[in-house]
Each structure stands twice: as C-alpha cells, then as structure tokens.
Design a protein around this motif. Structure first.
Motif, short mmCIF file in Angstrom:
data_model
loop_
_atom_site.label_atom_id
_atom_site.label_comp_id
_atom_site.label_asym_id
_atom_site.label_seq_id
_atom_site.Cartn_x
_atom_site.Cartn_y
_atom_site.Cartn_z
N GLY A 1 0.83 -1.20 0.00
CA GLY A 1 0.00 0.00 0.00
C GLY A 1 0.86 1.24 0.00
O GLY A 1 1.95 1.25 -0.59
N PHE A 2 0.40 2.27 0.70
CA PHE A 2 1.11 3.54 0.69
C PHE A 2 1.17 4.13 2.09
O PHE A 2 0.29 3.90 2.92
CB PHE A 2 0.43 4.54 -0.24
N ILE A 3 2.22 4.90 2.32
CA ILE A 3 2.28 5.74 3.50
C ILE A 3 2.43 7.18 3.04
O ILE A 3 2.99 7.45 1.96
CB ILE A 3 3.44 5.37 4.45
N THR A 4 1.90 8.10 3.81
CA THR A 4 2.07 9.52 3.54
C THR A 4 3.04 10.09 4.56
O THR A 4 2.86 9.90 5.77
CB THR A 4 0.73 10.27 3.63
N VAL A 5 4.07 10.75 4.06
CA VAL A 5 5.10 11.31 4.93
C VAL A 5 5.11 12.82 4.80
O VAL A 5 5.19 13.36 3.70
CB VAL A 5 6.49 10.76 4.57
N LYS A 6 4.99 13.51 5.93
CA LYS A 6 5.12 14.97 5.94
C LYS A 6 6.57 15.31 6.22
O LYS A 6 7.14 14.88 7.23
CB LYS A 6 4.22 15.59 7.00
N LEU A 7 7.18 16.08 5.32
CA LEU A 7 8.59 16.41 5.46
C LEU A 7 8.83 17.36 6.62
O LEU A 7 7.90 17.91 7.21
CB LEU A 7 9.12 17.00 4.16
N SER A 8 10.10 17.57 6.93
CA SER A 8 10.49 18.36 8.10
C SER A 8 10.07 19.81 8.00
O SER A 8 10.08 20.52 9.00
CB SER A 8 12.00 18.26 8.31
N ASP A 9 9.70 20.28 6.81
CA ASP A 9 9.23 21.66 6.67
C ASP A 9 7.80 21.82 7.16
O ASP A 9 7.26 22.92 7.19
CB ASP A 9 9.37 22.15 5.23
N GLU A 10 7.15 20.69 7.51
CA GLU A 10 5.77 20.67 7.99
C GLU A 10 4.79 21.20 6.94
O GLU A 10 3.68 21.59 7.27
CB GLU A 10 5.63 21.49 9.29
N GLN A 11 5.21 21.18 5.68
CA GLN A 11 4.34 21.64 4.59
C GLN A 11 4.21 20.58 3.49
O GLN A 11 3.11 20.30 3.03
CB GLN A 11 4.91 22.92 3.97
N THR A 12 5.33 20.02 3.10
CA THR A 12 5.37 19.12 1.96
C THR A 12 5.05 17.69 2.37
O THR A 12 5.61 17.19 3.35
CB THR A 12 6.76 19.16 1.30
N GLU A 13 4.16 17.05 1.60
CA GLU A 13 3.83 15.65 1.85
C GLU A 13 4.18 14.81 0.63
O GLU A 13 3.98 15.24 -0.51
CB GLU A 13 2.35 15.49 2.19
N LEU A 14 4.71 13.62 0.87
CA LEU A 14 5.04 12.69 -0.19
C LEU A 14 4.36 11.35 0.06
O LEU A 14 4.34 10.86 1.20
CB LEU A 14 6.56 12.47 -0.28
N LYS A 15 3.83 10.78 -1.00
CA LYS A 15 3.20 9.47 -0.93
C LYS A 15 4.23 8.43 -1.33
O LYS A 15 4.91 8.57 -2.34
CB LYS A 15 2.01 9.43 -1.89
N VAL A 16 4.37 7.39 -0.51
CA VAL A 16 5.42 6.39 -0.72
C VAL A 16 4.81 5.00 -0.79
O VAL A 16 4.02 4.61 0.09
CB VAL A 16 6.45 6.42 0.44
N TYR A 17 5.16 4.26 -1.83
CA TYR A 17 4.71 2.87 -1.95
C TYR A 17 5.55 2.00 -1.02
O TYR A 17 6.78 2.15 -0.93
CB TYR A 17 4.87 2.38 -3.39
N ILE A 18 4.89 1.07 -0.34
CA ILE A 18 5.61 0.22 0.60
C ILE A 18 4.84 -1.09 0.78
O ILE A 18 3.62 -1.13 0.67
CB ILE A 18 5.78 0.94 1.96
N THR A 19 5.57 -2.15 1.03
CA THR A 19 4.93 -3.44 1.28
C THR A 19 4.51 -3.54 2.75
O THR A 19 5.10 -2.89 3.62
CB THR A 19 5.86 -4.62 0.95
N GLN A 20 3.52 -4.36 3.01
CA GLN A 20 3.08 -4.56 4.38
C GLN A 20 4.20 -5.18 5.22
O GLN A 20 4.36 -4.86 6.39
CB GLN A 20 1.85 -5.47 4.42
#
Length: 258
Positions: A145-164
C-alpha cells in the motif's frame, strides 16, 4: 580546536566491567596469546591483569577467554568469539561518540532527533536526496500500500509505496520519524498524478552530456535531479525558473531506526 578525549567505561551491577585499559588488555591477549605477555605489553602487573580478567569473566554473560593447555602448538590464552564481538562493539561505540562531537558546531543538525543525528553521524548512501519527515498516514492491505510522509518543513507531503512486510519490519506508525532516499535520476521533470512539487531552479551543473539540477521548495528544502543536458535544454530550465517536478511513490526508499 575542540578535541575531547572519549574514555568509554561500562559498568555491570554497579561494578567496573570494561574501560579503555581493560579493552587494551583484551586486545593484547588476542595479539600475544598469553596473559603474562599481554600484561607486559600494556605495562601492568600480571596480578592486575589476572584480577581484571577474573572480574570481567564473573560479570560477563559469556566467557571472554578460552585457554588451551599443552598440545601440538603448546598452551595459550585467546579471546572467545563473544569477546571479539564485544570489542568490536566497544570500538564502534567509541567512534560514534567521537563523531558526535563533530556535529556539535553544525547548527543544521537537530540533536533532539536520534534518526537525523545518527544519519549525519554515520549514514552514507548513494541517494542524492535524503529527506526527513514523519509518517502521517498508513494505508496498506495484507500485501502492500502507501504511507504519507510529511517532510520536516511541515508543509510538503510525499506518498510512498511500501509493502506490508516492510511496514512491519520497520515498525512504522503514525508520527514516527523516517528518512526518505531518492536517487537524482528518478526525479521527473514533469507533472504526473503523484507527488507533484512546485520548485524553483537554484543551480544547474553540466558536463555537456549530463546535468544536475538543484531545485528548492518554497520552504527551502532542496532536491536534486540528474538528467541528460538535451532534456534540460528542451524544457528551457534556467536558474530562477519555477517548474513542477514529480516523484513516483515506487522510487522512494524508506529508512528509520527500529
């Protein structure tokens, strides 16, 4: 110049277990194969050496020394495999402490975040982009599935594919700090359906055939892309120009401290 002397001492049950002198004794035993020779090598008496080893063996969960009596090659004393690994760990901890003081004067390294500090101390990767953030959302099934990561700037978010399996192995949870690794060639210089970022071109370095472009997000975070110079010219990229770049979720690697 600030050069602290690191003297790592380990106590067990409120008793001295190892310190630099005892580690030196253990290393000398491994080198000479003899407790008496090791004592002479580091300039201590045989009794002092014997007492130190006796105390170590009493406190250690596994024996530190093995003794051979007679035989084809004669008797002797050597370190156990456990003791060898222990010394390697001791040397590693000492080196980490020394490295820690090297980042004391770097105000950009936060000392309240163990992942960021550890990565600065010792982590070296081939990925040009190393971004810190925290997990904000996890959406996976039994496979991936995916995880959403908010970067250290507390503004930018990235969606990352990852296995369970990776979610479980990395013990990911919401708000856990992670490090995202992205190789420069994997950043796309066009808008797609995933992870589109508005950036400004800060610098372009080229050798004629290939170019590395440094981009900066509005928050100040930098990203680097490596592309053929012909592609850069086709897009008319220039310092100061705003553009959209994208990062496919499958091209992001997640790292963390378990």
């Amino acid at each position: 110049m600030f050069n602290p002397e690191i003297l790592l001492t380990l106590n067990l049950n409120q008793q001295l277990f190892t310190d630099p002198r005892r580690i030196a004794l253990l290393k000398a035993i491994e080198q000479t194969g003899s407790l008496s020779q090791a004592a002479k090598q580091i300039n201590i008496s045989y009794k002092t050496a014997w007492d130190a080893i006796n105390e170590i063996n009493k406190l250690a969960p596994k024996p530190f020394l093995t003794t051979a009596i007679g035989g084809k090659n004669g008797g002797g004393t050597k370190l156990s495999a456990y003791a060898v690994r222990f010394i390697q760990l001791y040397d590693l901890l000492t080196q980490l402490q020394l490295n820690a003081f090297k980042i004391l004067n770097d105000d950009k390294v936060p000392l309240d975040d163990i992942l960021k500090a550890t990565a600065k101390l010792s982590l070296q990767t081939s990925a040009r982009n190393q971004l810190y953030g925290s997990v904000k959302q996890i959406k996976t099934n039994n496979i991936a599935g995916f995880i959403t990561v908010k970067l250290s700037d507390e503004q930018t978010e990235l969606k990352v594919y990852i296995t369970q399996q990776s979610v479980e192995r990395l013990k990911l949870s919401e708000d856990k700090t992670v490090l995202l690794l992205i190789k420069a060639p994997l950043i796309e210089l066009n808008e797609t359906s995933n992870n589109n970022l508005l950036v400004t071109v800060e610098e372009i370095t080229t050798d004629g055939q290939w170019s590395e472009i440094a981009f900066v997000l509005p928050s100040g975070i930098k990203l680097y892309a490596s592309k053929l110079t012909s592609e850069v010219e086709q897009l008319a990229l220039a310092v100061g120009k705003q553009t959209i770049l994208s990062i496919h979720p499958e091209n992001i690697i997640v790292a963390t401290l378990i």
